[in-house]
Design a protein around this motif. Structure first.
Motif, PDB file in Angstrom:
ATOM      1  N   ARG A   1      67.667  56.910 108.015  1.00 44.62           N
ATOM      2  CA  ARG A   1      67.508  56.602 106.596  1.00 44.62           C
ATOM      3  C   ARG A   1      66.486  57.537 105.949  1.00 44.62           C
ATOM      4  O   ARG A   1      66.731  58.097 104.866  1.00 44.62           O
ATOM      5  CB  ARG A   1      67.063  55.144 106.449  1.00 44.62           C
ATOM      6  N   GLU A   2      65.354  57.705 106.601  1.00 40.16           N
ATOM      7  CA  GLU A   2      64.300  58.577 106.074  1.00 40.16           C
ATOM      8  C   GLU A   2      64.805  60.004 105.894  1.00 40.16           C
ATOM      9  O   GLU A   2      64.565  60.641 104.856  1.00 40.16           O
ATOM     10  CB  GLU A   2      63.112  58.560 107.031  1.00 40.16           C
ATOM     11  N   ALA A   3      65.522  60.511 106.885  1.00 45.74           N
ATOM     12  CA  ALA A   3      65.988  61.897 106.841  1.00 45.74           C
ATOM     13  C   ALA A   3      66.990  62.122 105.723  1.00 45.74           C
ATOM     14  O   ALA A   3      66.885  63.090 104.946  1.00 45.74           O
ATOM     15  CB  ALA A   3      66.606  62.276 108.185  1.00 45.74           C
ATOM     16  N   TYR A   4      67.953  61.228 105.600  1.00 45.86           N
ATOM     17  CA  TYR A   4      68.988  61.444 104.593  1.00 45.86           C
ATOM     18  C   TYR A   4      68.504  61.157 103.180  1.00 45.86           C
ATOM     19  O   TYR A   4      68.940  61.831 102.228  1.00 45.86           O
ATOM     20  CB  TYR A   4      70.235  60.635 104.937  1.00 45.86           C
ATOM     21  N   LEU A   5      67.630  60.200 103.011  1.00 45.70           N
ATOM     22  CA  LEU A   5      67.071  59.979 101.677  1.00 45.70           C
ATOM     23  C   LEU A   5      66.252  61.188 101.248  1.00 45.70           C
ATOM     24  O   LEU A   5      66.257  61.579 100.067  1.00 45.70           O
ATOM     25  CB  LEU A   5      66.225  58.711 101.647  1.00 45.70           C
ATOM     26  N   HIS A   6      65.561  61.821 102.199  1.00 42.30           N
ATOM     27  CA  HIS A   6      64.816  63.038 101.889  1.00 42.30           C
ATOM     28  C   HIS A   6      65.777  64.141 101.443  1.00 42.30           C
ATOM     29  O   HIS A   6      65.543  64.812 100.426  1.00 42.30           O
ATOM     30  CB  HIS A   6      64.024  63.500 103.104  1.00 42.30           C
TER      31      HIS A   6
ATOM     32  N   ARG B   1      66.991  55.983  93.112  1.00 37.01           N
ATOM     33  CA  ARG B   1      67.947  54.865  93.075  1.00 37.01           C
ATOM     34  C   ARG B   1      69.366  55.330  93.405  1.00 37.01           C
ATOM     35  O   ARG B   1      70.133  54.622  94.060  1.00 37.01           O
ATOM     36  CB  ARG B   1      67.909  54.172  91.714  1.00 37.01           C
ATOM     37  N   HIS B   2      69.723  56.534  92.959  1.00 34.45           N
ATOM     38  CA  HIS B   2      71.042  57.070  93.260  1.00 34.45           C
ATOM     39  C   HIS B   2      71.133  57.493  94.730  1.00 34.45           C
ATOM     40  O   HIS B   2      72.177  57.327  95.366  1.00 34.45           O
ATOM     41  CB  HIS B   2      71.359  58.264  92.359  1.00 34.45           C
ATOM     42  N   ALA B   3      70.053  58.035  95.251  1.00 37.31           N
ATOM     43  CA  ALA B   3      70.028  58.419  96.658  1.00 37.31           C
ATOM     44  C   ALA B   3      70.221  57.184  97.548  1.00 37.31           C
ATOM     45  O   ALA B   3      70.965  57.224  98.526  1.00 37.31           O
ATOM     46  CB  ALA B   3      68.716  59.120  96.992  1.00 37.31           C
ATOM     47  N   GLU B   4      69.550  56.098  97.197  1.00 31.49           N
ATOM     48  CA  GLU B   4      69.685  54.855  97.960  1.00 31.49           C
ATOM     49  C   GLU B   4      71.124  54.346  97.926  1.00 31.49           C
ATOM     50  O   GLU B   4      71.676  53.943  98.951  1.00 31.49           O
ATOM     51  CB  GLU B   4      68.751  53.787  97.384  1.00 31.49           C
ATOM     52  N   ALA B   5      71.731  54.380  96.738  1.00 29.87           N
ATOM     53  CA  ALA B   5      73.097  53.880  96.592  1.00 29.87           C
ATOM     54  C   ALA B   5      74.075  54.726  97.398  1.00 29.87           C
ATOM     55  O   ALA B   5      74.979  54.196  98.065  1.00 29.87           O
ATOM     56  CB  ALA B   5      73.497  53.875  95.120  1.00 29.87           C
ATOM     57  N   LEU B   6      73.901  56.035  97.358  1.00 28.26           N
ATOM     58  CA  LEU B   6      74.796  56.920  98.089  1.00 28.26           C
ATOM     59  C   LEU B   6      74.602  56.763  99.594  1.00 28.26           C
ATOM     60  O   LEU B   6      75.573  56.749 100.365  1.00 28.26           O
ATOM     61  CB  LEU B   6      74.559  58.368  97.658  1.00 28.26           C
TER      62      LEU B   6
ATOM     63  N   GLU C   1      73.716  54.088 101.187  1.00 28.21           N
ATOM     64  CA  GLU C   1      74.344  52.841 101.615  1.00 28.21           C
ATOM     65  C   GLU C   1      75.849  53.010 101.793  1.00 28.21           C
ATOM     66  O   GLU C   1      76.453  52.364 102.652  1.00 28.21           O
ATOM     67  CB  GLU C   1      74.051  51.728 100.598  1.00 28.21           C
ATOM     68  N   ARG C   2      76.444  53.895 100.986  1.00 27.63           N
ATOM     69  CA  ARG C   2      77.860  54.187 101.166  1.00 27.63           C
ATOM     70  C   ARG C   2      78.105  54.853 102.526  1.00 27.63           C
ATOM     71  O   ARG C   2      79.087  54.552 103.212  1.00 27.63           O
ATOM     72  CB  ARG C   2      78.339  55.128 100.053  1.00 27.63           C
ATOM     73  N   VAL C   3      77.210  55.762 102.875  1.00 20.27           N
ATOM     74  CA  VAL C   3      77.382  56.528 104.106  1.00 20.27           C
ATOM     75  C   VAL C   3      77.406  55.614 105.335  1.00 20.27           C
ATOM     76  O   VAL C   3      78.195  55.826 106.258  1.00 20.27           O
ATOM     77  CB  VAL C   3      76.259  57.576 104.245  1.00 20.27           C
ATOM     78  N   ILE C   4      76.553  54.622 105.365  1.00 17.54           N
ATOM     79  CA  ILE C   4      76.453  53.764 106.546  1.00 17.54           C
ATOM     80  C   ILE C   4      77.327  52.517 106.456  1.00 17.54           C
ATOM     81  O   ILE C   4      77.263  51.650 107.325  1.00 17.54           O
ATOM     82  CB  ILE C   4      74.986  53.363 106.814  1.00 17.54           C
ATOM     83  N   ASP C   5      78.169  52.449 105.425  1.00 17.08           N
ATOM     84  CA  ASP C   5      79.114  51.337 105.280  1.00 17.08           C
ATOM     85  C   ASP C   5      80.398  51.701 106.024  1.00 17.08           C
ATOM     86  O   ASP C   5      81.066  52.672 105.670  1.00 17.08           O
ATOM     87  CB  ASP C   5      79.415  51.102 103.801  1.00 17.08           C
ATOM     88  N   PRO C   6      80.773  50.963 107.073  1.00 21.01           N
ATOM     89  CA  PRO C   6      81.991  51.301 107.807  1.00 21.01           C
ATOM     90  C   PRO C   6      83.228  51.387 106.914  1.00 21.01           C
ATOM     91  O   PRO C   6      84.156  52.151 107.215  1.00 21.01           O
ATOM     92  CB  PRO C   6      82.118  50.156 108.814  1.00 21.01           C
ATOM     93  N   ALA C   7      83.228  50.639 105.806  1.00 21.18           N
ATOM     94  CA  ALA C   7      84.381  50.649 104.912  1.00 21.18           C
ATOM     95  C   ALA C   7      84.554  51.992 104.195  1.00 21.18           C
ATOM     96  O   ALA C   7      85.614  52.271 103.638  1.00 21.18           O
ATOM     97  CB  ALA C   7      84.251  49.530 103.884  1.00 21.18           C
ATOM     98  N   SER C   8      83.518  52.816 104.203  1.00 23.24           N
ATOM     99  CA  SER C   8      83.595  54.123 103.546  1.00 23.24           C
ATOM    100  C   SER C   8      84.301  55.168 104.403  1.00 23.24           C
ATOM    101  O   SER C   8      84.629  56.252 103.905  1.00 23.24           O
ATOM    102  CB  SER C   8      82.182  54.631 103.214  1.00 23.24           C
ATOM    103  N   TRP C   9      84.519  54.847 105.652  1.00 19.98           N
ATOM    104  CA  TRP C   9      85.069  55.831 106.586  1.00 19.98           C
ATOM    105  C   TRP C   9      86.571  55.636 106.748  1.00 19.98           C
ATOM    106  O   TRP C   9      87.043  54.524 106.965  1.00 19.98           O
ATOM    107  CB  TRP C   9      84.368  55.714 107.937  1.00 19.98           C
ATOM    108  N   THR C  10      87.296  56.731 106.632  1.00 17.66           N
ATOM    109  CA  THR C  10      88.750  56.708 106.691  1.00 17.66           C
ATOM    110  C   THR C  10      89.240  57.226 108.035  1.00 17.66           C
ATOM    111  O   THR C  10      88.842  58.310 108.460  1.00 17.66           O
ATOM    112  CB  THR C  10      89.350  57.605 105.583  1.00 17.66           C
ATOM    113  N   PRO C  11      90.110  56.477 108.714  1.00 22.41           N
ATOM    114  CA  PRO C  11      90.659  57.001 109.969  1.00 22.41           C
ATOM    115  C   PRO C  11      91.649  58.124 109.681  1.00 22.41           C
ATOM    116  O   PRO C  11      92.349  58.110 108.662  1.00 22.41           O
ATOM    117  CB  PRO C  11      91.358  55.791 110.586  1.00 22.41           C
ATOM    118  N   TYR C  12      91.698  59.103 110.563  1.00 25.72           N
ATOM    119  CA  TYR C  12      92.732  60.125 110.443  1.00 25.72           C
ATOM    120  C   TYR C  12      94.099  59.470 110.637  1.00 25.72           C
ATOM    121  O   TYR C  12      94.209  58.423 111.291  1.00 25.72           O
ATOM    122  CB  TYR C  12      92.498  61.236 111.461  1.00 25.72           C
ATOM    123  N   PRO C  13      95.148  60.055 110.059  1.00 21.75           N
ATOM    124  CA  PRO C  13      96.468  59.405 110.094  1.00 21.75           C
ATOM    125  C   PRO C  13      96.975  59.070 111.492  1.00 21.75           C
ATOM    126  O   PRO C  13      97.756  58.127 111.658  1.00 21.75           O
ATOM    127  CB  PRO C  13      97.379  60.443 109.410  1.00 21.75           C
TER     128      PRO C  13
END
Length: 222
Positions: free
Chosen positions: A72-77, A87-92, A94-106
């Motif tokens: 978290r520290e590294a990516y927010l930096h 605030r935008h960095a925090e929101a983005l 949270e998207r990165v570490i949300d499993p729902a944001s990740w798409t499986p390859y076909p």
């Protein structure tokens, strides 16, 4: 070459991808398409942060996949130095570490389910600081084991992380294929004697059969 009896997979850029979503940047003034693309590259780049860093920040970056708080520290930096307000960095982030944001390859589901049906065990070996199992559950598939750096306490390219996976699956390196998108990190499995297949971490819409093709080249046709 020994007959392949197991397959190890990387996660990001191999089985799943953090595909860019314009909606993540809604309301972020001054973040045009070029900036979005640059930020996404920095969020998913496997080897370097892409920004200037102080000593402590760089140490956090180097060890980010061993401890969630360092990740978290590294990516927010990275995001704030790139110009995003906190605030935008925090929101983005949270998207990165949300499993729902990740798409499986076909072909991810077909590959994992097909290998299981053929009696070939699989493990995901990933440099990551959060639990990715929910992403697999959401896709309706899964590996037989998950060796995640923040749980194992060791990161690729250290051969020990691959040895953990081999030991858990009960197979030798010589009868195991590692599939990943990084010669440096994933290709290090070859130091133990594993075979290695490199895939291109393209957007999921542009790589419909990358995994199937890689396995076929090593005699595993599903």
């Amino acid at each position: 070459m020994a007959e392949l009896r197991a397959v190890l997979f990387d996660f990001s850029g191999t089985l799943f991808r953090l595909d860019e979503d314009d909606g993540w940047f809604a309301g972020m003034d001054g973040v045009d398409e070029a900036v979005q693309a640059e930020l996404m590259d920095r969020l998913t780049h496997p080897t370097g942060p892409g920004v200037q860093m102080t000593g402590p920040a760089y140490q956090a970056w180097l060890n980010r996949d061993l401890k969630p708080h360092l990740h978290r520290e590294a990516y927010l930096h990275v995001l704030t130095v790139s110009g995003l307000p906190a605030r935008h960095a925090e929101a983005l982030y949270e998207r990165v570490i949300d499993p729902a944001s990740w798409t499986p390859y076909p072909d991810t589901v077909q590959v994992l389910d097909g290998l299981r049906a053929d009696g070939i065990p699989t493990a995901v070996v990933s440099n990551i600081a959060w639990d990715i199992r929910d992403a697999f559950d959401a896709a309706g598939t899964g590996a037989d084991d998950y060796v995640l750096s923040f749980e194992a306490g060791v990161m690729k390219p250290d051969p020990r992380i691959f040895q953990i996976a081999l030991d858990r699956l009960g197979v030798s390196a010589e009868e195991t294929l590692m599939v990943g998108d990084s010669d440096e990190n994933d290709g290090a499995a070859a130091e133990l004697g594993c075979s290695f297949a490199l895939v291109d971490p393209l957007p999921t819409s542009e790589r419909p059969t990358g995994l199937l093709d890689a396995l076929r080249e090593w005699g595993l046709a599903l």
